[in-house]
Design an enzyme around this catalytic site. Sequence first.
Site, PDB file in Angstrom:
ATOM      1  CB  THR A  62     107.618   6.664 -70.547  1.00 44.16           C
ATOM      2  OG1 THR A  62     106.458   7.194 -69.947  1.00 44.16           O
ATOM      3  CG2 THR A  62     107.432   6.680 -72.044  1.00 44.16           C
ATOM      4  CB  SER A 109     107.296   7.721 -61.564  1.00 48.60           C
ATOM      5  OG  SER A 109     106.876   8.808 -62.338  1.00 48.60           O
ATOM      6  CB  THR A 142     109.290  11.633 -67.009  1.00 44.17           C
ATOM      7  OG1 THR A 142     107.992  11.465 -67.560  1.00 44.17           O
ATOM      8  CG2 THR A 142     110.332  11.003 -67.908  1.00 44.17           C
ATOM      9  CG  ASP A 143     104.128  11.302 -64.849  1.00 38.34           C
ATOM     10  OD1 ASP A 143     104.637  11.821 -65.871  1.00 38.34           O
ATOM     11  OD2 ASP A 143     103.038  10.704 -64.863  1.00 38.34           O
TER      12      ASP A 143
HETATM   13  N1  GLU Z   1     103.194   8.263 -65.818  1.00 39.17           N
HETATM   14  C1  GLU Z   1     104.292   7.423 -66.142  1.00 39.17           C
HETATM   15  C2  GLU Z   1     105.411   7.516 -65.146  1.00 39.17           C
HETATM   16  O1  GLU Z   1     105.685   8.528 -64.571  1.00 39.17           O
HETATM   17  C3  GLU Z   1     104.836   7.669 -67.478  1.00 39.17           C
HETATM   18  C4  GLU Z   1     105.504   8.984 -67.607  1.00 39.17           C
HETATM   19  C5  GLU Z   1     106.924   8.827 -68.058  1.00 39.17           C
HETATM   20  O2  GLU Z   1     107.658   7.953 -67.613  1.00 39.17           O
HETATM   21  O3  GLU Z   1     107.288   9.601 -68.931  1.00 39.17           O
HETATM   22  O4  GLU Z   1     106.082   6.560 -64.937  1.00 39.17           O
END
Ligand code: GLU
Length: 376
Positions: A62, A109, A142-143
């Site tokens: 993100t 991620s 973040t995932d």
């Molecule tokens: N699902 C995406 C990832 O993990 C976006 C979540 C994020 O980065 O906050 O890259």
Amino acid sequence: MTKKRMLFIVLGLLLLINAGCSGSNESRNETKARAKTETASVKTAQGNDRLPNIRILATGGTIAGANQSKTSTTNYKAGAVGIDTLIEAVPEMKDIANISGEQVANIGSQNMTNKTLLKLSKRAAKLLASDDVDGIVVTHGTDTLEETAYFLNLVLKSDKPVVVVGSMRPSTAIGADGPANLYNAVKVAASKEAYGKGTMVVLNDRIAAARYVTKTHTTAPDTFKSEEMGYLGNIADGIYFHNDITKKHTKDTDFNISKINQLPQVDIIYGYQNDGRYLFDAAIKAGAKGIIYAGSGNGSVSDEAKKGAVAAVKKGAAVVRSTRTGSGVVTPNPDLEKENILASNSLNPQKARILLMLALTKTDDPKKIQSYFEEY
Ligand code: GLU
């Protein structure tokens, strides 16, 4: 002396004085200009020399996400923006470090694979071994950020700071948290106090140990929590470290990324009412060398799941109980230990998977594997 001759002498003197004056003005200006340039260049050189060299390894997420709408914080494209744009968005970073960046991947991620994880880790290890790099920042979705951070924490053989950072709002959103998080991550990576702390995770003005931090909320910016074990520190303009991590990390682990070229398949099976053994059987059939069971409570295993776990151990797989509760230690259970079903200590299922993969690159001895779970 004739009047005419006197006039010539006076004129000549005036000319000389004038020439001398203008000459000295010129040279003074030149000297000043040169001095200015030299000061500037010396200052720049000293400034650069004095600032730590921080390399940003970008993997997507993100923090590199973009959305058509400035007000929407869901359904955006993660990993849409490249490393140069990320760096350009936070020019203030250049006041605290010499920044350079490279794109290792540009993915959400949830799509991080063992292959990309190895590629990222090997690159980080190579950079850390160089005298030209003082610290590393990894930008990440973040995932699964905590999984990558914990992996780096276990396999990098350096005291130099490694900071993993992400954001919850895409770069295009009102109130995007990426720029501040990235700035803070660089600040931590560039700080002397961050040496020897293991891989850190920086979001929302907090510095967490990769070992303890976890994502706790689907969308809120304060999703990363390390409440049970505490944070390493916080950032409020300055950097304030409060705690050290007691678990072994980086230089003190048995794992060295330069020697790891492949990771074994380790799967996670979730415990729930009415669960059965068939998911264990399926995992073994699909090639699993290890299974993490995300048990209820203190890693409780249902009678049916236990049949699957025992069968998996008999087939040579390692089985480790973790918990679906989100916090607490999974304590050893003598009945299950007899069957060589191990306990994850305080590692959540996704991090227990990371450690079990690494453990299996070294040994299949259950006692040794259990000792890793106590120490790391
Ligand atoms: N699902 C995406 C990832 O993990 C976006 C979540 C994020 O980065 O906050 O890259």
